[in-house]
Scaffold this active site. Structure first.
Site, PDB file in Angstrom:
ATOM      1  N   PRO A  33       1.105  -1.300  -0.505  1.00 31.34           N
ATOM      2  CG  PRO A  33      -0.924  -1.617   1.620  1.00 31.34           C
ATOM      3  CD  PRO A  33       0.027  -1.524   0.789  1.00 31.34           C
ATOM      4  CD  GLU A  34       3.181   3.062  -4.003  1.00 33.88           C
ATOM      5  OE1 GLU A  34       3.561   4.320  -4.618  1.00 33.88           O
ATOM      6  OE2 GLU A  34       3.503   1.683  -4.913  1.00 33.88           O
ATOM      7  CE  LYS A  48       5.005   3.669   1.153  1.00 36.33           C
ATOM      8  NZ  LYS A  48       6.171   2.673   0.184  1.00 36.33           N
ATOM      9  CG  ASN A 104       9.471  -0.443  -5.844  1.00 39.16           C
ATOM     10  OD1 ASN A 104       9.588   0.197  -5.850  1.00 39.16           O
ATOM     11  ND2 ASN A 104       9.173  -2.130  -6.025  1.00 39.16           N
ATOM     12  NE  ARG A 108      10.912  -2.720  -2.390  1.00 39.32           N
ATOM     13  CZ  ARG A 108      10.083  -1.062  -2.142  1.00 39.32           C
ATOM     14  NH1 ARG A 108      10.633  -0.486  -0.611  1.00 39.32           N
ATOM     15  NH2 ARG A 108       9.052  -1.443  -2.282  1.00 39.32           N
TER      16      ARG A 108
END
Length: 270
Positions: A2-3, A51, A169, A252
């Site tokens: 979740p962003e 976040k 991401n 990542r």
């Protein structure tokens, strides 16, 4: 993961369901809060910072409290009508349930769950950079923080929540693509960091009020992103094959178009 926009939307859904409601029963299922009880407390606000989600609670004659949670990769909050079955996630993932006369808020697989005096929120979120979804968003400060380490890859710098809070991401990849910047460009060499930050801000805020994230403007399945999770597929602009690489500060995944984002490639490009 979740962003920032997903957490913002989650906070608004929670707020609509339980803000102004008095908690009639609370059930914490994490060891550190096993003895905690916020029955009789009123939900004053459902807010977020980057976040991090913050439920602020009040009670007459008591110091206000904040229930802090982080969704990380797999956390979620769901709301249900009183008496409704809690579907959608396995019961063993429940970390907290807050019962009110109007709704029950259930947190699944939450991380960093903490109950602290509201005046101590800075202990949990004070390290964060400007919040891309916040009313106090400060683009100049975000740029200043990014440029504090000019040698760092811009992809890593954007993911660092101490620089600007809310990017994950997806928005990292999409922002860099739309600005034509290679993920491995040293931050100090980015031609217009202000425009880069502005693009990230615009992308996240364009998805306020909906959980389907789009950066292309299309909500159709398979058409929502430019490069994110499209490795091996043709670029929507130039038809070059989208590439994928894993590495960097936190190992990542990075997606990019070698043609539309010219410049430095990953260390193992050869």
């Amino acid at each position: 993961m979740p962003e920032g926009d997903t957490v913002w939307n989650t906070a608004r859904v929670l707020g609509a369901a339980i803000t102004g409601q008095t908690i009639t029963r609370s059930d914490f299922r994490v060891p550190r809060l096993a003895a905690a009880d916020v029955s009789g407390w009123t939900v004053a606000e459902s807010a977020c910072r980057g976040k991090h989600l913050l439920l602020r609670l009040t009670k007459d004659g008591r110091e206000p409290l904040t229930l802090h949670s982080h969704l990380r990769m797999d956390g979620a909050w769901r709301t249900y009508r009183p008496g409704e079955r809690w579907t959608g996630r396995p019961a063993h993932l429940i970390r907290v349930a807050l019962h009110t006369p109007a709704a029950v808020a259930v947190g699944f697989h939450l991380h960093e769950l903490a109950l602290v005096p509201t005046r101590e929120e800075a202990r949990l979120v004070g390290h964060l950079g400007p919040d891309l979804m916040g009313e106090d968003w400060d683009a100049d400060e975000a740029v200043r923080r990014l440029l504090a380490r000019p040698e760092r890859w811009i992809a890593d710098a954007l993911l660092d929540q101490r620089n600007l809070a809310g990017i994950g991401n997806l928005y990292k990849a999409e922002t860099l693509f739309l600005r034509g910047v290679s993920p491995w460009t040293p931050t100090g060499d980015v031609a217009d960091p202000g425009a880069l930050v502005a693009k990230a801000h615009a992308l996240l805020n364009s998805n306020r009020g909906r959980f389907t994230q789009t950066t292309t403007g299309s909500l159709r399945r398979g058409e929502t992103n430019w490069v994110f999770e499209r490795a091996g597929q043709p670029c929507r602009r130039c038809r070059t094959t989208i590439r994928r690489w894993t590495g960097g500060d936190h190992d990542r995944i990075t997606y990019w178009c070698p043609h539309c984002q010219p410049g430095n490639g990953p260390p193992d490009r050869a």
